[in-house]
Write an enzyme that holds these catalytic residues in place. Structure first.
Site, PDB file in Angstrom:
ATOM      1  N   ASN B  95       0.815  -1.227   0.068  1.00  0.00           N
ATOM      2  CA  ASN B  95       0.156  -0.042   0.183  1.00  0.00           C
ATOM      3  C   ASN B  95       0.730   0.999   0.060  1.00  0.00           C
ATOM      4  O   ASN B  95       0.410   2.367   0.231  1.00  0.00           O
ATOM      5  CB  ASN B  95      -0.998   0.172   1.376  1.00  0.00           C
ATOM      6  N   ILE B 102       0.878   7.039   0.265  1.00  0.00           N
ATOM      7  CA  ILE B 102       0.538   5.860   0.980  1.00  0.00           C
ATOM      8  C   ILE B 102      -0.961   6.005   0.664  1.00  0.00           C
ATOM      9  O   ILE B 102      -1.759   6.981   0.628  1.00  0.00           O
ATOM     10  CB  ILE B 102       0.509   6.092   2.801  1.00  0.00           C
ATOM     11  N   CYS B 103      -1.633   4.638   0.613  1.00  0.00           N
ATOM     12  CA  CYS B 103      -2.942   4.454   0.169  1.00  0.00           C
ATOM     13  C   CYS B 103      -3.553   4.266   1.501  1.00  0.00           C
ATOM     14  O   CYS B 103      -3.690   3.005   1.986  1.00  0.00           O
ATOM     15  CB  CYS B 103      -2.951   3.202  -1.004  1.00  0.00           C
ATOM     16  N   LEU B 104      -4.356   5.077   1.918  1.00  0.00           N
ATOM     17  CA  LEU B 104      -5.102   4.972   3.219  1.00  0.00           C
ATOM     18  C   LEU B 104      -6.110   5.746   3.188  1.00  0.00           C
ATOM     19  O   LEU B 104      -6.125   6.927   2.753  1.00  0.00           O
ATOM     20  CB  LEU B 104      -4.090   5.371   4.343  1.00  0.00           C
ATOM     21  N   LYS B 108      -7.558  10.310   2.681  1.00  0.00           N
ATOM     22  CA  LYS B 108      -8.343  10.657   1.249  1.00  0.00           C
ATOM     23  C   LYS B 108      -9.696  11.212   1.715  1.00  0.00           C
ATOM     24  O   LYS B 108     -10.088  12.085   2.417  1.00  0.00           O
ATOM     25  CB  LYS B 108      -8.301   9.835   0.226  1.00  0.00           C
TER      26      LYS B 108
END
Lengths: 459, 166
Positions: B95, B102-104, B108
């Site tokens: 992620n 960072i994919c969180l 977002k």
């Protein structure tokens, strides 16, 4: 503006957005979470959801918080906002506003500070502006001093424009720049150095003359262009009219020949003699155009060929059609077997032809009438003759029937042997086929005799 | 203390800006006064909105024993807009991509003004413990994690040794 709380407030009284005790607390109707009014209003303007549980939320869902919560936060003890200036006063939060406004010994200072924020005078022109606006105002303030970029003279911005027009050091182009002089230099040098040597200056008289001439020609050109446009549109409408007229005329239209010849000689006069637009072909029309063109300055310099472009197509297109081509030759030639129009005299006017056609039609009508009467009479005569014939045939038929009847009676008598029972007038036992009268009497009753044809009956 | 309702707009904007800055300052104070175990966050001297962050790799994960450096920036709109966080240390994680992004979700669309720097950093630490290869940012790493998790863990450990050792 941040308030200092004397004691650490209960964490249940903190707004989860700003982490300080609630200010104007509001509670959401849907999920019962409490926030400061300002905090939740801003949060909703970013995303329409509750910051705690992300449920959908709008401003309409906000209601003032329970009065217990409001009392709890309003009664928190806070320090005076002028503590940094030396005020050590502490009180309940709800009373602080009154203290700061009325009794705080440092309140005047605070008041001035607020004044400063709200409006600041421009140091140059004296007009008052908000602090943010002042930054935008300063570089364009009319009273600010700027240096002339040519002579380094310092002067007010408002005077800069008029100064640049007269500054002796300003770089300006030669006065003949419109005629092609490429010289640029300080204003002072123009008169003293450049003008005497400028080759364009020497020709200034010529340029003036030339310019005025050029302007006149340009004006005339404009006028002529306008006229050309008007005439072009008129030509187009007339061309349309002409085309429709030609279509209506059909075989009476001719693109050349007698009328074209006469109109070339006589111009408008010969065209005017003709019935309105019935006879003139495209040649005569175009010659009328030329005669108009002769009086118009627009076409003076144009050779006729230039205008030919407006009139070429019709004559060609008509000549190319075989059905319409034929009548032109009908007067002279006999070989036009494919002539689609009845043998009308195409050398007369259309009106004459129409009159002739009408007379023919009337005559034809009379002929048809008499023909009908004659055939009527003939029919009735024939009918009468046929009637008589039928009558005579019917009589003959009857005679035949009677004879056959007599023969049958004779034969009957022979077979049954009862001939004697018949009328006494008959002596022969054997049938006599040769005598049709004999066996007529017999078994048949007397009335049958009545129908018996006489000996003179024709067979 | 709030501003009167009828104050001029520029004053109101200034008030909101000051208010947001005080939120940042008070939050920073609390973060320093009451640190989270395994996480440090220190603001820059010249920019109070810019933080140097370190996160220790959680025990029981391939990132154990590693200390990862991150940068965290609080935008003007914070806390209405999410902070911007990025890994500075290289890390092999499905992620987190090569650039450290960072994919969180809470960084977002799932951001909430009720979240804080503290909760964001805790969430990132939790992401190290529980990689989610089904919502990847680095597709090749995610593929590796899905097809051969043991081998992927080995690579993650190697990278932690290489780049994130103290």
């Amino acid at each position: 503006m941040l308030l200092n709380y004397v004691q650490e407030p209960n964490s249940n009284l903190l707004c989860c957005i700003c982490r300080t005790p609630f200010n104007e607390p509001v509670t959401t109707r849907s999920c019962s979470h409490t926030f400061c009014r300002d905090c939740i209003t801003q949060a909703i303007s970013h995303a329409r959801q509750c910051p705690v549980d992300r449920s959908v939320l709008t401003l309409d869902d906000l209601v003032p918080a329970n009065s217990i919560i409001r009392s709890l936060v309003d009664e928190l003890v806070v320090e005076c906002i002028h503590r940094s200036s030396g005020c050590t006063f502490t009180c309940q939060r709800q009373l602080l506003a009154a203290h700061v406004m009325d009794t705080c010994p440092y309140r005047t200072t605070a008041g001035e500070e607020i004044e400063d924020v709200q409006s600041v005078p421009c140091s140059l022109c004296g007009a008052e502006f908000a602090l943010e606006d002042l930054e935008e105002h300063t570089p364009e303030c009319a009273a600010s001093t700027v240096n002339c970029e040519f002579c380094t003279l310092e002067l007010a911005r408002s005077e800069l424009g008029s100064h640049t027009g007269t500054c002796s050091a300003a770089i300006i182009p030669c006065v003949q720049v419109s005629n092609g002089c490429r010289w640029t230099g300080p204003r002072t040098d123009l008169k003293s150095q450049h003008t005497p040597s400028c080759p364009y200056e020497a020709l200034s008289g010529f340029f003036e003359l030339h310019n005025s001439k050029f302007a006149r020609v340009a004006e005339e050109n404009l006028f002529l262009r306008h006229r050309l446009e008007v005439l072009e549109s008129r030509v187009q409408t007339q061309q349309r009219d002409l085309n429709s007229a030609k279509t209506a005329l059909g075989p009476w239209f001719r693109s050349d020949g007698v009328y074209a010849h006469s109109s070339n000689n006589g111009g408008l006069a010969s065209s005017a003699d003709l019935p309105l637009d019935l006879q003139p072909g495209s040649a005569s029309t175009s010659s009328r155009r030329y005669s108009q063109a002769d009086t118009s300055p627009t076409f003076e310099q144009h050779p006729p060929d230039a205008l030919a472009a407006y009139f070429p197509a019709e004559a060609d297109s008509f000549e190319r059609r075989p059905g319409w081509d034929a009548p032109f030759g009908a007067g002279s030639g006999t070989a036009n077997s494919q002539n689609t129009v009845a043998p009308l005299n195409l050398s007369t006017t259309l009106e004459g032809s129409l009159t002739g056609v009408r007379a023919s039609v009337v005559a034809l009508g009379g002929a048809v009438d008499s023909l009908a009467r004659r055939s009527d009479i003939a029919l009735s005569n024939e009918t009468r003759r046929l009637n008589e014939e039928v009558m005579s045939l019917r009589a003959n038929m009857h005679g035949l029937r009677m004879q056959v009847h007599a023969i049958m009676m004779d034969r009957n008598a022979q077979v049954t042997g009862r001939s004697g029972e018949g009328g006494g007038g008959s002596n022969s036992v054997m049938p006599n086929p040769m005598s049709p009268l004999g066996p007529g009497d017999g078994a048949w009753p007397p009335p049958a005799r009545f129908f018996y044809p006489g000996p003179g009956g024709k067979l | 203390m709030s501003l009167p309702k009828a104050s001029p707009p520029h004053l109101r904007r200034a008030f909101v800006a000051v208010h947001r800055l005080t939120i940042v300052i008070s939050e920073t104070e609390r973060l320093v006064a009451d640190p989270v175990p395994g996480i440090t966050a220190a603001p820059h001297d010249d920019n109070l909105r810019y933080f140097d962050v370190t996160i220790q790799g959680p025990d029981g994960s391939p990132f154990q024993q590693g200390v990862f450096k991150l940068e965290l920036f609080l935008p003007e709109e914070y806390p209405m807009a999410p902070p911007k966080v990025r890994f500075l240390t290289k890390i092999y994680h499905p992620n987190i991509d090569k650039l450290g992004r960072i994919c969180l979700d809470i960084l977002k669309d799932k951001w909430s003004p009720a979240l804080q720097i503290r909760t964001v950093l805790l969430s990132i630490q939790a992401l190290l413990s529980a990689p989610n290869p089904d919502d990847p940012l680095a597709p090749d790493v995610a593929k590796h994690y899905k097809e051969n998790e043991a081998d992927a863990h080995r690579v993650s450990r190697e990278w932690t040794q290489l780049y994130a050792s103290k």
